[in-house]
Design an enzyme around this catalytic site. Structure first.
Site, short mmCIF file in Angstrom:
data_model
loop_
_atom_site.label_atom_id
_atom_site.label_comp_id
_atom_site.label_asym_id
_atom_site.label_seq_id
_atom_site.Cartn_x
_atom_site.Cartn_y
_atom_site.Cartn_z
N GLU A 208 0.63 3.81 -16.40
CA GLU A 208 2.06 3.50 -15.61
C GLU A 208 1.52 2.74 -14.36
O GLU A 208 2.56 3.22 -13.36
CB GLU A 208 2.65 4.76 -15.51
CG GLU A 208 1.98 5.79 -14.43
CD GLU A 208 0.98 6.82 -15.22
OE1 GLU A 208 0.74 7.93 -14.64
OE2 GLU A 208 0.73 6.56 -16.38
N HIS A 232 7.94 6.43 -22.33
CA HIS A 232 7.34 7.58 -21.44
C HIS A 232 6.62 6.59 -20.00
O HIS A 232 6.75 7.38 -18.92
CB HIS A 232 6.00 7.96 -22.15
CG HIS A 232 5.10 8.95 -21.32
ND1 HIS A 232 5.50 10.33 -21.43
CD2 HIS A 232 4.12 8.78 -20.59
CE1 HIS A 232 4.58 11.03 -20.52
NE2 HIS A 232 3.59 10.09 -20.24
N GLU A 233 6.28 5.40 -20.09
CA GLU A 233 5.70 4.95 -19.09
C GLU A 233 6.92 4.46 -18.14
O GLU A 233 6.66 4.58 -16.85
CB GLU A 233 4.89 3.62 -19.47
CG GLU A 233 3.97 3.87 -20.49
CD GLU A 233 2.81 5.00 -20.25
OE1 GLU A 233 2.69 5.16 -18.96
OE2 GLU A 233 2.02 5.70 -21.33
N HIS A 236 7.57 7.13 -15.85
CA HIS A 236 6.85 7.60 -14.60
C HIS A 236 7.43 6.90 -13.55
O HIS A 236 7.01 7.28 -12.31
CB HIS A 236 5.37 7.12 -15.03
CG HIS A 236 4.64 8.16 -15.67
ND1 HIS A 236 4.24 9.44 -15.02
CD2 HIS A 236 3.94 7.99 -16.88
CE1 HIS A 236 3.50 10.12 -15.87
NE2 HIS A 236 3.44 9.37 -16.86
N GLU A 255 3.66 14.96 -15.47
CA GLU A 255 3.77 14.70 -16.77
C GLU A 255 4.74 15.70 -17.36
O GLU A 255 5.42 15.19 -18.46
CB GLU A 255 2.30 14.85 -17.75
CG GLU A 255 1.35 13.93 -17.37
CD GLU A 255 1.68 12.44 -17.46
OE1 GLU A 255 2.79 12.31 -18.28
OE2 GLU A 255 1.04 11.57 -17.16
N TYR A 321 1.58 18.38 -20.05
CA TYR A 321 2.47 17.42 -20.91
C TYR A 321 3.55 18.25 -21.48
O TYR A 321 4.66 18.40 -21.20
CB TYR A 321 2.05 16.44 -21.93
CG TYR A 321 1.09 15.35 -21.33
CD1 TYR A 321 1.62 13.87 -21.45
CD2 TYR A 321 -0.16 15.72 -20.97
CE1 TYR A 321 0.81 13.08 -20.67
CE2 TYR A 321 -0.91 14.77 -20.38
CZ TYR A 321 -0.54 13.23 -20.27
OH TYR A 321 -1.16 12.32 -19.89
#
Length: 559
Positions: A208, A232-233, A236, A255, A321
């Site tokens: 990221e 997800h990225e 971030h 995370e 996570y």
């Protein structure tokens, strides 16, 4: 070689000492003759050379998609950028940076920076990151790369042979995710959001880096069936890049919050059922990890003690996570109102933006933001104490309700049962229409088929013929599982698909499980493993090469 020069109004003698720190770096200690005053600026010029080290990756042409030119990139997380440049290589310290990069003709440089420009006369690129970031997010790539616009603030970057596929896959996609993220978590502060599709040998899923996320080319499925992976990225951008864990022992702050944010965006875009199905996959990975290590393993805490000199990457696992996601979900459960918790997350980001924090900072802010909950003592409810969440290893004390995913899971499980039956009922199979099933529903189906494998004779042949959407997919998640089914059933007629998949990419997540399956399989599968590795080893990242060598019982390089 290291040269130092201290810039000040007058000359200072500078005492320098290099002390061992870790296997890939030394700590540089400077002794100043007098203390600095508050607010005083100090400029330290360090002249150094580098080129070899775990954070700087040099690829041969064979390791790229185009096979014509070399390529280099840096990978800073967690503490590898100290092999790239001298600095405070800790997430506790944030700074802006600028860089001037001169590259040979025919190459392009790109960095995780808010602005960049190219000086044509000598092929020099000038970068500036105007927002403070931790050292691990400074990233550089140099290669034969080009770009294409896919949104009002987004480009895709790739080697020329991949750029059309990248543009087709992501055109108009990124902006939708960014807009939803901004509504939920506040302004996107990084200006542009670009994606760089790395060469096939890139061993990770994504990194990221601000302004330009590095991702595996495996996301180019050809039918947009993996575009949601980028959420997800993108998440971030608020959790990890903007609000950062101050040390790697509290990686869950990066995370766990990002997993929660990813699933909030996914719920808005794709609905609760699909998001819960994806989260079920994540929970299964956590269960598998804890079964492998034992629940009481010290790494199965959210707050991990990392001794000095230990590489934080050696502590990497699913716990920060998925257990982190469960803890953030528990905080939302305590609030009891999704919109109120969304508003809290905006306030949390605004409170700690551009800062590095500890778990105590986050949890104290939560309790101050919700004084009624603080008054009730929610931080010390027996069995759910915040301290237990952080410091006790094991399965999460609270699991969010994923039952909305049942509506997608049940048909997938029932269909897998049909294919595992000794007497195949093709009429019942034909009655199930999978044409509208998305990736995670198909993944769930294939995982269940794999669990029930080996299937009765002939069933894999018919499964392959019935579902070309699966057996001929370009989607890497489906290809991995289909290859695993082929190997578990010793279906030699489709060994070529295993070979083709391993020739096409070198992502660690896909490569290692297939070599493990081959090596634990039949003699013909072992031959396939040996022949495939012999042919593909030069195009793999050195770490992945060594992992495969260990699986095959070969001596890893350098051992």
């Amino acid at each position: 070689m290291l040269n130092l020069n201290l810039k000040k109004a007058y000359d200072w003698p500078l005492r320098v000492q290099s002390r061992p720190f870790a296997r890939y770096g030394s700590a540089l200690h400077l002794a100043l003759p007098e203390p600095l005053r508050a607010g005083e600026r100090l400029a330290l010029e360090v002249s150094y050379s580098t080129g070899d080290g775990p954070g700087v990756c040099w690829l041969t042409p064979e390791q790229t998609a185009g096979k014509q030119k070399p390529y280099m990139y840096t990978q800073g997380q967690a503490v590898l950028n100290r092999s790239f440049f001298p600095g405070f290589d800790t997430p506790a310290v944030k700074s802006t940076y600028s860089a001037t990069i001169k590259v040979p003709e025919g190459f392009t440089a790109m960095m995780s920076a808010t602005t960049w420009e190219k000086q044509e006369k000598d092929n020099t690129f000038i970068f500036k990151m105007s927002q403070p970031i931790p050292s691990y997010l400074i990233a550089l790539v140099i290669g034969d790369i080009v770009s294409a616009e896919v949104g009002p603030r987004s480009h895709v970057w790739a080697e020329p042979c991949l750029i059309e596929a990248a543009k087709k896959e992501y055109d108009g996609v990124i902006e939708e995710f960014l807009v939803v993220g901004e509504k939920l978590f506040g302004p996107y502060v990084w200006g542009r959001y670009d994606i760089l599709f790395m060469p096939p040998s890139f061993p990770f899923g994504g990194m990221e880096n601000p302004c330009i996320t590095f991702v595996t080319p495996c996301l180019l499925a050809g039918d947009r069936s993996l575009v949601d992976v980028i959420i997800h990225e993108i998440s971030h951008s608020w959790f990890g890049n903007l609000v950062t864990n101050a040390n790697w022992g509290e990686f869950w702050l990066n995370e766990g919050f990002t997993m929660y944010a990813q699933r909030r965006i996914s719920t808005v875009v794709f609905g609760a059922a699909y998001t819960c199905l994806e989260a079920t996959t994540g929970r299964a990975l956590l269960r598998q990890h804890m079964d492998n290590t034992g629940e009481d393993h010290p790494l199965n805490k959210l707050r991990v003690k990392i001794e000095p000199g230990v590489d934080p990457d050696d502590t990497y696992n699913e716990t920060p996570y998925e257990k982190g996601y469960c803890f953030v979900s528990y905080l939302a459960h305590l609030v009891g109102d999704q919109s109120k918790f969304d508003t809290f997350l905006q306030a949390y980001v605004n409170q700690f933006k551009f800062q590095s924090i500890m778990a105590d900072d986050a949890l104290n802010f939560f309790l101050e933001y919700f004084p009624d909950l603080k008054k009730k003592g929610v931080d010390s409810i027996p069995g759910f104490e915040f301290d237990r969440w952080l410091n006790t290893p094991g399965w999460p004390p609270y699991l969010p309700d994923l039952s909305p995913g049942d509506v997608l899971m049940k048909p997938a499980e029932d269909l897998a049962e049909l294919w595992a039956a000794s007497s195949l009922d093709m009429e019942a199979v034909k009655a199930v229409d999978i044409s509208a099933w998305k990736t995670y529903q198909l993944v769930h189906f294939l995982d269940k088929v794999l669990q029930k494998s080996p299937l009765p004779d002939g069933n894999v042949d018919q499964l392959s013929e019935k579902y070309p959407k699966i057996s001929q997919a370009q989607n890497a998640e489906l290809r991995l599982r289909w290859c695993q089914i082929v190997l578990k059933n010793n279906h030699e007629a489709e060994y070529g698909k295993v070979k083709d998949f391993l020739h096409s990419q070198g992502k660690q997540k896909y490569t290692l499980p297939l070599y493990r399956s081959m090596w634990s399989g039949s003699e013909s599968a072992r031959v396939l493993a040996t022949e495939t590795f012999s042919a593909t080893a030069p195009q793999l990242h050195v770490n992945v090469q060594n992992y495969v060598k260990k699986i095959l019982g070969l001596e890893p390089a350098g051992s």
